[in-house]
Scaffold this motif. Structure first.
Motif, mmCIF file in Angstrom:
data_model
loop_
_atom_site.group_PDB
_atom_site.id
_atom_site.type_symbol
_atom_site.label_atom_id
_atom_site.label_comp_id
_atom_site.label_asym_id
_atom_site.label_seq_id
_atom_site.Cartn_x
_atom_site.Cartn_y
_atom_site.Cartn_z
ATOM 1 N N ILE A 170 0.610 -1.421 -0.040
ATOM 2 C CA ILE A 170 -0.101 0.003 0.374
ATOM 3 C C ILE A 170 0.769 1.559 0.001
ATOM 4 O O ILE A 170 0.963 2.157 -0.840
ATOM 5 N N LEU A 171 2.132 1.559 0.550
ATOM 6 C CA LEU A 171 2.961 2.224 1.243
ATOM 7 C C LEU A 171 3.102 3.146 -0.383
ATOM 8 O O LEU A 171 3.928 3.885 -0.769
ATOM 9 N N LEU A 177 1.461 4.090 -2.929
ATOM 10 C CA LEU A 177 0.846 5.241 -2.322
ATOM 11 C C LEU A 177 2.173 6.026 -2.535
ATOM 12 O O LEU A 177 2.343 7.835 -3.311
ATOM 13 N N GLU A 178 3.138 6.250 -2.908
ATOM 14 C CA GLU A 178 4.134 6.537 -4.031
ATOM 15 C C GLU A 178 3.739 6.910 -5.109
ATOM 16 O O GLU A 178 4.233 8.178 -5.734
ATOM 17 N N ALA A 228 1.440 7.441 -6.381
ATOM 18 C CA ALA A 228 0.086 8.663 -6.223
ATOM 19 C C ALA A 228 1.470 9.777 -6.113
ATOM 20 O O ALA A 228 0.549 11.071 -6.778
ATOM 21 N N PHE A 229 1.842 9.815 -5.057
ATOM 22 C CA PHE A 229 2.567 11.323 -4.712
ATOM 23 C C PHE A 229 3.491 11.440 -6.289
ATOM 24 O O PHE A 229 3.515 12.712 -6.600
ATOM 25 N N ILE A 258 7.731 5.844 1.226
ATOM 26 C CA ILE A 258 6.869 7.159 1.183
ATOM 27 C C ILE A 258 6.611 8.261 1.534
ATOM 28 O O ILE A 258 6.304 9.476 0.909
ATOM 29 N N SER A 310 4.353 11.606 8.767
ATOM 30 C CA SER A 310 4.327 10.182 8.306
ATOM 31 C C SER A 310 3.830 9.827 9.208
ATOM 32 O O SER A 310 3.353 8.994 9.653
#
Length: 217
Positions: A63-64, A67-68, A70-71, A143, A162
């Motif tokens: 998941i992390l 998210l990376e 996505a960022f 992340i 975080s």
């Protein structure tokens, strides 16, 4: 040959770091006073699902990494998925040490608190070796790095944000799923406050070891 020896040293250093961090997470898990912020969500989820903390850790790392992506969006490198390699090893080791350390007599608060402090000391050593291996980033650091780049913020500030976010999410999950602060307690706060300072202390008090870890063979 020199390059090969340096790579072997770096990855052995990473493995040592992962092993120490896994021991620390397992010990804090068994102590029952809360784990480090990065392990707080896997710890709580493992208490309300059939999954072990190691298995949830691996899923959490996936998941992390998402998210990376996505960022960073178009700047995300698919090489970042290599972070799964140490993540899987980390998760497997956590479960192994959790099973092996079950014999510890942690039946009273004093023993639990002592085990928590020992786990923080070990965790800091693990982070020290993992960081100084200069190999593959763990997803927890990945992340933070991605968020720092995307938000144009300094790494230390994003790291605090975080860790805080992970603890808050873990608290919410605990309150909803376990109706109390189970799995996120004083040990989580102590780990957040002490671990980073210990890593800095190890680095400053062991300059020869740090230089040797970072130097090419």
């Amino acid at each position: 040959m020199g390059k090969f020896k340096s790579l072997v040293k770096q990855y052995l250093t990473l493995c040592l770091g992962l092993t120490l961090m896994a021991i620390a997470v397992a010990l804090s898990k068994l102590a029952g006073l809360g784990t480090s912020p990065i392990s707080s969500i896997p710890n709580v989820v493992s208490l309300i699902t059939p999954l072990t903390i190691g298995q949830v850790t691996i899923v959490f790392m996936v998941i992390l990494i998402l998210l990376e992506a996505a960022f960073l969006r178009h700047d995300f490198s698919w090489w970042a998925w290599l972070q799964l390699v140490p993540s899987v090893i980390f998760g497997v080791l956590i479960d192994a040490f959790t099973s092996w350390l079950k014999w510890l007599p942690l039946h009273n608060y004093g023993a639990q608190l002592l085990a928590t402090f020992v786990s923080i000391v070990i965790l800091a050593w693990g982070v020290y070796f993992e960081v100084n291996s200069h190999t593959i980033l763990m997803a927890g650091e990945g992340i933070v790095t991605a968020a720092a780049i995307a938000l144009h913020r300094q790494f230390p500030k994003v790291k605090v944000w975080s860790d805080g976010t992970m603890v808050v999410v873990a608290v919410v999950i605990a309150l909803i799923g376990l109706h109390g602060l189970v799995g996120v307690r004083e040990g989580t706060v102590l780990s957040a406050l002490i671990t980073g300072r210990l890593v800095n202390y190890y680095t400053e008090s062991n300059p020869k070891l740090t230089d040797w870890l970072q130097a090419e063979v």
